[in-house]
Write a protein that holds these residues in place. Structure first.
Motif, PDB file in Angstrom:
ATOM      1  N   LEU A 121       0.900  -0.992   0.239  1.00 52.11           N
ATOM      2  CA  LEU A 121       0.066   0.407   0.028  1.00 52.11           C
ATOM      3  C   LEU A 121       1.110   1.132  -0.127  1.00 52.11           C
ATOM      4  N   ILE A 122       1.985   1.135   0.408  1.00 51.89           N
ATOM      5  CA  ILE A 122       2.798   2.202   0.518  1.00 51.89           C
ATOM      6  C   ILE A 122       3.988   2.558   0.216  1.00 51.89           C
ATOM      7  N   GLU A 123       4.801   3.023  -0.409  1.00 46.63           N
ATOM      8  CA  GLU A 123       6.343   2.786  -0.358  1.00 46.63           C
ATOM      9  C   GLU A 123       6.688   4.227  -0.134  1.00 46.63           C
ATOM     10  N   VAL A 128      11.681  13.071   6.275  1.00 49.48           N
ATOM     11  CA  VAL A 128      12.093  14.225   6.678  1.00 49.48           C
ATOM     12  C   VAL A 128      12.150  14.731   7.905  1.00 49.48           C
ATOM     13  N   THR A 129      13.544  15.567   8.200  1.00 53.27           N
ATOM     14  CA  THR A 129      13.448  16.146  10.049  1.00 53.27           C
ATOM     15  C   THR A 129      13.526  17.740   9.536  1.00 53.27           C
ATOM     16  N   ILE A 156      16.327  12.883   5.598  1.00 51.26           N
ATOM     17  CA  ILE A 156      17.109  14.322   5.297  1.00 51.26           C
ATOM     18  C   ILE A 156      16.742  14.964   5.901  1.00 51.26           C
ATOM     19  N   VAL A 157      17.800  16.162   6.760  1.00 50.50           N
ATOM     20  CA  VAL A 157      17.015  17.447   7.671  1.00 50.50           C
ATOM     21  C   VAL A 157      17.397  18.477   6.480  1.00 50.50           C
ATOM     22  N   VAL A 158      15.808  19.129   7.096  1.00 47.66           N
ATOM     23  CA  VAL A 158      15.504  20.449   6.497  1.00 47.66           C
ATOM     24  C   VAL A 158      15.748  21.763   7.516  1.00 47.66           C
ATOM     25  N   VAL A 159      16.774  22.455   6.899  1.00 49.11           N
ATOM     26  CA  VAL A 159      17.229  23.398   8.305  1.00 49.11           C
ATOM     27  C   VAL A 159      16.306  24.625   8.139  1.00 49.11           C
ATOM     28  N   SER A 160      15.367  25.034   8.557  1.00 50.06           N
ATOM     29  CA  SER A 160      14.984  26.169   7.978  1.00 50.06           C
ATOM     30  C   SER A 160      15.224  27.339   8.643  1.00 50.06           C
ATOM     31  N   ASP A 201      12.107  13.616  -2.298  1.00 47.89           N
ATOM     32  CA  ASP A 201      11.252  12.389  -3.278  1.00 47.89           C
ATOM     33  C   ASP A 201      12.622  11.679  -3.419  1.00 47.89           C
ATOM     34  N   LEU A 202      13.169  10.965  -2.454  1.00 50.72           N
ATOM     35  CA  LEU A 202      13.544   9.844  -2.687  1.00 50.72           C
ATOM     36  C   LEU A 202      13.682   8.765  -2.098  1.00 50.72           C
ATOM     37  N   PRO A 203      13.790   7.375  -2.531  1.00 49.95           N
ATOM     38  CA  PRO A 203      13.592   6.495  -1.917  1.00 49.95           C
ATOM     39  C   PRO A 203      13.689   6.748  -0.013  1.00 49.95           C
ATOM     40  N   TYR A 204      13.024   4.990   0.509  1.00 47.62           N
ATOM     41  CA  TYR A 204      13.245   5.233   2.088  1.00 47.62           C
ATOM     42  C   TYR A 204      14.472   4.151   1.871  1.00 47.62           C
ATOM     43  N   VAL A 205      15.547   4.778   3.128  1.00 46.96           N
ATOM     44  CA  VAL A 205      16.868   3.548   2.998  1.00 46.96           C
ATOM     45  C   VAL A 205      17.374   3.441   4.346  1.00 46.96           C
ATOM     46  N   GLY A 206      16.780   2.484   4.898  1.00 50.98           N
ATOM     47  CA  GLY A 206      16.520   1.239   6.168  1.00 50.98           C
ATOM     48  C   GLY A 206      17.995   1.396   6.545  1.00 50.98           C
ATOM     49  N   VAL A 207      17.485   1.882   8.149  1.00 52.64           N
ATOM     50  CA  VAL A 207      19.039   1.663   9.183  1.00 52.64           C
ATOM     51  C   VAL A 207      19.202   0.218   9.709  1.00 52.64           C
ATOM     52  N   GLU A 208      20.250  -0.750   9.036  1.00 57.45           N
ATOM     53  CA  GLU A 208      19.991  -1.883  10.021  1.00 57.45           C
ATOM     54  C   GLU A 208      20.293  -2.020  11.747  1.00 57.45           C
ATOM     55  N   ARG A 209      19.249  -2.093  12.562  1.00 58.13           N
ATOM     56  CA  ARG A 209      19.980  -2.204  13.622  1.00 58.13           C
ATOM     57  C   ARG A 209      19.154  -3.611  13.781  1.00 58.13           C
ATOM     58  N   LYS A 210      20.211  -4.461  15.318  1.00 59.19           N
ATOM     59  CA  LYS A 210      20.739  -6.013  15.688  1.00 59.19           C
ATOM     60  C   LYS A 210      20.346  -5.766  17.652  1.00 59.19           C
TER      61      LYS A 210
END
Length: 337
Positions: A121-123, A128-129, A156-160, A201-210
């Motif tokens: 359902l979701i891509e 963004v922060t 992605i960090v957007v500095v306002s 509008d960039l693909p989500y890239v997950g952080v592998e966390r264990k």
């Protein structure tokens, strides 16, 4: 309720601390909607009276829904799942934006939305922060755990408010870029929320966390034995992203460590890019912030736990590091368990 959405919806999470400019950025992104497409927005207000929804487009081609009363990152997943499912089913959007409350932990929301049952359902796009550049010089503001959690979750960090930044803000921004180099992939600046959609509008890239038991506990497990599920401190974790490895440990706040022994251990470590730690020591609570140019430490406020993170670009066996840290502990097990 069966969903009839025929394609996965490009979905953006726009997070940020209170007053950072999330809604202003969202307004400008929504203004870039192509004619003929339908875009949807799910907003989360912590209180019971919605305000932000009134600031967004209400004309044809937009659908804006609010989820009031509580944080969709932290509270029960069910209200969020129902609201999101209905929004997708009823609107059939081409693109979806989710704006959590400024009091939210976006990593928890991201974890929910990347579960297998949402994938058709979701891509998911890059999280963004938004941070207020004009407040970066305020150490008390940027030291808050929630602020740090939102930065750590960001791809992605957007500095306002770039136009209101002073020299101290710019220096603080440079330090942030070094501090979060293992997490944030892109730093963007924006005045009055103006930013091109393609920039986020960039693909989500997950952080592998264990998350694992302490290494010394892992060694006591029989070969092939499944590691126990970690639900409380202490624990060890390893994250991997962008060619960096982050090794971390969290211990109970009641554990106490010898300050000078601990300082010796940290100063003797090699092959690291960054070390950050907060420890309850016999000299009080101490925070450590090491980079290749400076080895800084100072007294600080009581923390919710003892913690350390070591960022490196090299593979290594972390057992010796854990052993050295635990040897610095000075309280008795009977006293602190």
């Amino acid at each position: 309720m069966k969903l009839i959405q025929s394609h996965a919806v490009k979905t953006h999470i726009i997070s940020g601390f209170l007053g950072a400019g999330k809604t202003t950025l969202l307004q400008h992104l929504l203004a870039q909607k192509p004619e003929g497409e339908t875009w949807a927005v799910l907003m989360n207000e912590f209180g019971q009276i919605g305000v932000d929804q009134k600031l967004l487009p209400q004309q044809q081609g937009y659908e804006v829904k609010e989820l009031l009363g509580g944080c969709l990152c932290c509270t029960s997943q069910l209200p969020m799942q129902i609201a999101l499912s209905r929004l997708i089913q009823e609107t059939q959007p081409d693109r979806l934006f989710i704006e959590p409350t400024g009091l939210g932990h976006p990593a928890q929301l991201l974890e929910q939305l990347t579960e297998p049952h949402w994938q058709s359902l979701i891509e998911m796009r890059a999280l963004v922060t938004v941070v207020d550049g004009s407040r970066l010089h305020d150490a008390e503001w940027t030291a808050q755990h929630l602020y740090q959690d939102q930065l750590k979750a960001a791809q992605i960090v957007v500095v306002s408010h770039q136009d209101a930044m002073n020299e101290k803000d710019q220096l603080a921004l440079n330090r942030l870029k070094q501090e979060y180099l293992a997490y944030v992939q892109h730093w963007l600046t924006s005045n009055h929320g103006q930013l091109e959609l393609q920039a986020v509008d960039l693909p989500y890239v997950g952080v592998e966390r264990k998350i694992q038991p302490l290494i010394q506990i892992q060694k006591t497990l029989a070969a092939g034995q499944a590691q126990p599920e970690i639900k409380q401190l202490p624990y060890h974790y390893v994250e991997s992203a962008q060619g960096y490895t982050v090794a971390g440990w969290k211990f109970s706040k009641r554990w106490q460590f010898d300050f000078y022994d601990l300082l010796d251990v940290l100063c003797e470590l090699t092959d690291w890019v960054r070390i950050k730690a907060i420890f309850h020591t016999n000299q009080g609570w101490m925070s450590f912030n090491f980079n290749p140019e400076q080895l800084n430490y100072k007294s600080g406020a009581e923390n919710i736990d003892n913690r350390i993170e070591i960022i490196t670009q090299h593979e290594r066996d972390w057992a010796d590091v854990e052993e050295a840290i635990l040897k610095c502990r000075i309280d008795t097990l009977e006293k602190t368990q």
